[in-house]
Scaffold this motif. Structure first.
Motif, short mmCIF file in Angstrom:
data_model
loop_
_atom_site.label_atom_id
_atom_site.label_comp_id
_atom_site.label_asym_id
_atom_site.label_seq_id
_atom_site.Cartn_x
_atom_site.Cartn_y
_atom_site.Cartn_z
N THR A 5 9.03 2.04 -9.30
CA THR A 5 10.67 2.13 -9.07
C THR A 5 11.41 0.99 -9.95
OG1 THR A 5 11.16 0.92 -7.39
CG2 THR A 5 10.32 3.02 -6.98
N GLU A 6 12.43 0.98 -10.03
CA GLU A 6 13.32 0.04 -10.44
C GLU A 6 12.60 -1.55 -9.82
OE1 GLU A 6 17.82 -1.45 -11.26
OE2 GLU A 6 17.37 0.36 -10.51
N LEU A 21 5.75 1.92 -5.46
CA LEU A 21 6.17 2.74 -4.22
C LEU A 21 4.98 3.81 -4.16
CD1 LEU A 21 9.34 4.43 -2.88
CD2 LEU A 21 7.08 5.76 -3.16
N ASP A 22 4.17 3.98 -3.04
CA ASP A 22 3.00 4.80 -2.86
C ASP A 22 3.15 5.35 -1.75
OD1 ASP A 22 0.98 4.77 -5.07
OD2 ASP A 22 1.59 2.59 -4.94
N MET A 23 2.92 6.86 -1.34
CA MET A 23 3.10 7.51 -0.34
C MET A 23 1.66 8.13 -0.32
SD MET A 23 5.32 8.11 2.14
CE MET A 23 6.99 8.05 1.64
N ILE A 24 0.93 7.79 0.93
CA ILE A 24 -0.22 8.21 0.94
C ILE A 24 -0.83 8.90 2.29
CG2 ILE A 24 -2.63 7.15 1.09
CD1 ILE A 24 -1.54 4.65 0.08
N GLU A 25 -1.61 9.81 2.35
CA GLU A 25 -1.82 10.76 3.34
C GLU A 25 -3.13 10.16 3.86
OE1 GLU A 25 -2.09 15.00 2.78
OE2 GLU A 25 -2.36 15.38 5.14
N THR A 26 -3.18 9.56 5.28
CA THR A 26 -4.49 8.99 5.59
C THR A 26 -4.96 9.93 6.58
OG1 THR A 26 -3.32 7.61 7.42
CG2 THR A 26 -3.43 6.52 5.04
N TYR A 27 -6.20 9.47 7.06
CA TYR A 27 -6.77 10.24 8.32
C TYR A 27 -6.43 9.68 9.68
CZ TYR A 27 -9.62 13.21 5.34
OH TYR A 27 -10.20 14.14 4.41
N GLU A 28 -6.26 8.31 9.67
CA GLU A 28 -6.32 7.70 11.06
C GLU A 28 -4.66 7.68 11.24
OE1 GLU A 28 -8.59 6.22 12.95
OE2 GLU A 28 -6.85 6.48 14.09
N TRP A 29 -3.64 7.26 10.29
CA TRP A 29 -2.31 6.83 10.57
C TRP A 29 -1.40 8.08 10.12
CZ3 TRP A 29 -2.43 2.80 13.42
CH2 TRP A 29 -3.72 1.96 13.74
N GLY A 30 -1.90 9.21 9.69
CA GLY A 30 -0.90 10.00 9.30
C GLY A 30 -0.28 9.58 7.74
N ASN A 31 0.91 9.81 7.39
CA ASN A 31 1.42 9.65 6.12
C ASN A 31 1.80 8.09 6.24
OD1 ASN A 31 0.91 12.29 5.01
ND2 ASN A 31 2.95 12.84 5.31
N MET A 32 1.81 7.45 5.24
CA MET A 32 1.75 6.16 4.98
C MET A 32 2.68 5.60 3.65
SD MET A 32 -1.58 3.33 4.62
CE MET A 32 -1.86 2.97 6.42
N LEU A 89 4.71 -0.56 -0.35
CA LEU A 89 5.43 -0.99 -1.40
C LEU A 89 4.59 -2.16 -1.97
CD1 LEU A 89 9.05 -0.85 0.12
CD2 LEU A 89 7.93 0.92 -1.64
N ASP A 90 4.50 -2.19 -3.24
CA ASP A 90 3.55 -3.19 -3.74
C ASP A 90 2.41 -3.39 -3.39
OD1 ASP A 90 5.50 -3.66 -5.82
OD2 ASP A 90 6.54 -5.34 -4.50
N GLY A 91 1.69 -2.24 -2.71
CA GLY A 91 0.37 -2.36 -2.19
C GLY A 91 0.36 -2.86 -0.66
N VAL A 148 17.76 -6.91 9.71
CA VAL A 148 17.16 -7.15 8.38
C VAL A 148 15.63 -6.46 8.40
CG1 VAL A 148 16.36 -8.70 6.56
CG2 VAL A 148 18.73 -9.28 8.13
N ASP A 149 15.54 -5.42 7.81
CA ASP A 149 14.15 -4.66 7.80
C ASP A 149 13.82 -4.66 6.33
OD1 ASP A 149 12.15 -3.05 8.06
OD2 ASP A 149 13.36 -1.25 8.39
N SER A 150 13.33 -5.92 6.08
CA SER A 150 13.13 -6.12 4.38
C SER A 150 11.40 -6.17 4.46
CB SER A 150 13.27 -7.56 4.14
OG SER A 150 12.75 -8.51 4.67
N THR A 151 11.31 -6.19 3.28
CA THR A 151 9.32 -6.36 2.77
C THR A 151 9.37 -7.93 2.86
OG1 THR A 151 10.20 -6.53 0.49
CG2 THR A 151 9.59 -4.40 1.24
#
Lengths: 276, 276
Positions: free
Chosen positions: A28-29, A33-44, A47-49, A155-158
């Protein structure tokens, strides 16, 4: 073929999760950003890995960021979330009936867009709720332009790299103080004590110079580094450790309880020492 | 070439640590034992591929297993550790001046041998301390043969697979009750609530049928699955939540404090529900 996502949480240690597939990935700007479907945690969402949230354990972070300061304040009406584009904190804020307006200021519109698409149980309240206002804007600037506007700010930041670097500065905490009403409270996620002790120490000292009441509390988040996360509270008047029994209401939670509200401020000795 | 040790904590999730080298590896009579030198955690002992202890975070587990029951008992003199061949629990037990004898019963002599060699800061008290007795024997049998012998028993076992499978049975808890004096207390490590909820629930119910006071508490252990570990206490009389203020003494710890002693029993709602 097995696919695994690995996050190096330090240069020498990490977590690894088996994935079904990558649902979306883009630069992104502001960040990767990655959206991953995992077995253990559901969708994950990463950001920056770095893991930001997962469907399975997201409730811990979102409940603990929201309910501790909200129950500390006697009657929160105007609430601001800086960052938090996945919408989880907003969802928890709305469980408090006193809250008239919950404003989300997220710098990266793509986080909102893809959270709505792939994390609907988390981001569901970001659309169509009259008590919610969503702004795609720089949280640092929004704070700088606000004055006595909010009862509670989260403040819900990275991490303090990339777009969030300004959100870990004393200037930002001073801005937050100005943006809060006279009995306002703020909370920020402040990483973990095993790998980032210096950060916790620095933030705590900075906040303490500005806010009369400064406190650190913890929660267990399995997909975050070390599994133990810290949150720093700065408050002008109200003390999270002196909440009257009748202030607590029954709300629907999976992690937070009023007993845990208090207990989460009892720190392991090596963490307590970071605040002294 | 980079070498990494990976533990699959579930079939779909794990941790991974960069290693300098393997110091020792063998199939003992009971299990696969590996001693690994890691960059992040110092020397690390694994059994059957599962992290048992590391030099960097061992203090959490060992302090929390030992000090919670020991301060709950008004005057512990005879203490038994079942398992715990790395010696960490014994080291903590010895910090209590009332303790006259601390007996270790470890089934696998190789764990003791290689802990002494490669984890000296943990295992140092296993040799040459007149208050310590070390037996290489089956803990289940030792318990079966003991009667009203101990004030406090700690079960520091591996997971309920391999040599420790008997240590998670109701028959074992009944044996422990018999092996304890009339006001005795025992504690067992009972895994994590994220991946092993059923186990925690089962053990809690089993212990509750035998001990009048049954309690669950937690601690943050970064190298254990989910980072949140649970411990189950069974006590004949003394309640860990009703320890008198003047019972606590200042001892040298990095995690345990008397405030945390109490706070660690405040459970996240989803964990609390496992005990109801």
């Amino acid at each position: 073929m097995d696919l695994w996502f690995t996050e190096k949480q330090t240069k020498d240690f990490g977590i690894t999760a088996k994935i079904k597939k990558t649902l979306h990935g883009e630069q992104t700007e502001f960040q990767k950003l990655d959206m991953i479907e995992t077995y253990e945690w559901g969708n994950m969402l990463t950001l920056d890995g770095m893991v930001m949230t997962t469907e399975k354990d997201e409730f811990v972070y979102h409940e603990m960021v929201a309910h501790v300061p909200l129950f500390t304040h006697p009657s929160p009406k105007q609430v601001l979330v800086v960052g938090g584009g996945d919408g989880g904190v907003i969802r928890e804020v709305l469980k408090h009936k006193t809250v008239e307006k919950a404003t989300l200021v997220e710098i990266d519109g793509k986080v909102i867009e893809y959270s709505k698409k792939y994390l609907p149980s988390i981001a569901g309240e970001l659309e169509g709720n009259p008590r919610v206002e969503v702004k795609v804007a720089d949280g640092f600037m929004h704070i700088a332009e606000s004055e006595r506007a909010y009862d509670v700010i989260m403040v819900d930041s990275t991490e303090p790299v990339g777009p969030a670097v300004n959100l870990f500065t004393k200037g930002f905490y001073a801005g937050i103080s100005k943006a809060l009403k006279d009995d306002g409270i703020f909370v920020a996620q402040t990483d973990n004590p095993w790998f980032k002790a210096d950060l916790i120490k620095q933030v705590f000292q900075d906040v303490k110079e500005i806010f009369p009441v400064t406190r650190l509390y913890t929660a267990n988040i399995p997909t975050y580094p070390s599994g133990m996360w810290t949150f720093t509270i700065g408050s002008k008047i109200h003390d999270p450790l002196k909440v009257k029994e009748d202030r607590f209401e029954d709300i629907d939670t999976k992690y937070y309880t009023k007993e845990l509200h208090v207990a989460s401020f009892a720190l392991p000795r090596f963490v307590k020492e970071l605040t002294e």
